[in-house]
Motif scaffolding. Structure first.
Motif: not given
Length: 151
Positions: A6-13
């Motif tokens: 969840n914390t990596a989600q903005p970077y994946a997007i």
């Protein structure tokens, strides 16, 4: 594990946005300027300016792809790009056959759905949208006011 994802989600997007925008912009550049193999069906050449729908589609691809790549006006650019790919699929590819594998419309269908996803997710991390929307901490929190009521 879920918390880390969840914390990596903005970077994946953000990375997803960058790759999709780059690929889309490359399609437009190929059609408009003859780079990277040139326009499809034009033997490595370019599309004639103003021809419908190819030249207009290429301009949308280059401009919207670049905006999405940079993360600038991502939602609006992605909405226009998604719509243009839906048009491309249903007007150019789908009349030839029902399924994308049969009609050569896989790229149009994938771009359409990828951009539609970005309409709802936004730019994620690493986009200029976030840079320009940042405000100083003092402006973020509303000022608290004390109201004195006279009896």
């Amino acid at each position: 594990m879920s918390a880390r994802l969840n914390t990596a989600q903005p970077y994946a997007i953000g990375l997803f946005r960058i790759v999709v925008g780059l690929l889309f912009a490359c399609h437009g550049a190929a059609s408009l300027f003859g780079v990277l193999g040139g326009a499809a069906g034009a033997e490595g050449g370019t599309l004639d300016a103003g021809t419908w729908p190819g030249w207009y589609a290429a301009v949308i691809q280059l401009v919207c792809g670049s905006l999405v790549l940079l993360g600038l006006g991502t939602r609006a650019a992605a909405l226009l790009a998604s719509g243009s790919m839906a048009y491309a699929y249903f007007k150019v590819h789908q009349p030839g056959a029902l399924w994308p594998m049969e009609n050569g419309g896989e790229a149009s269908a994938m771009f359409c759905w990828a951009f539609l996803l970005l309409v709802f997710t936004g730019s994620g991390a690493l986009g200029l949208d976030r840079l320009f929307s940042r405000r100083p901490d003092a402006e973020r929190e509303p000022a608290t006011q004390t109201v004195t009521v006279a009896a």
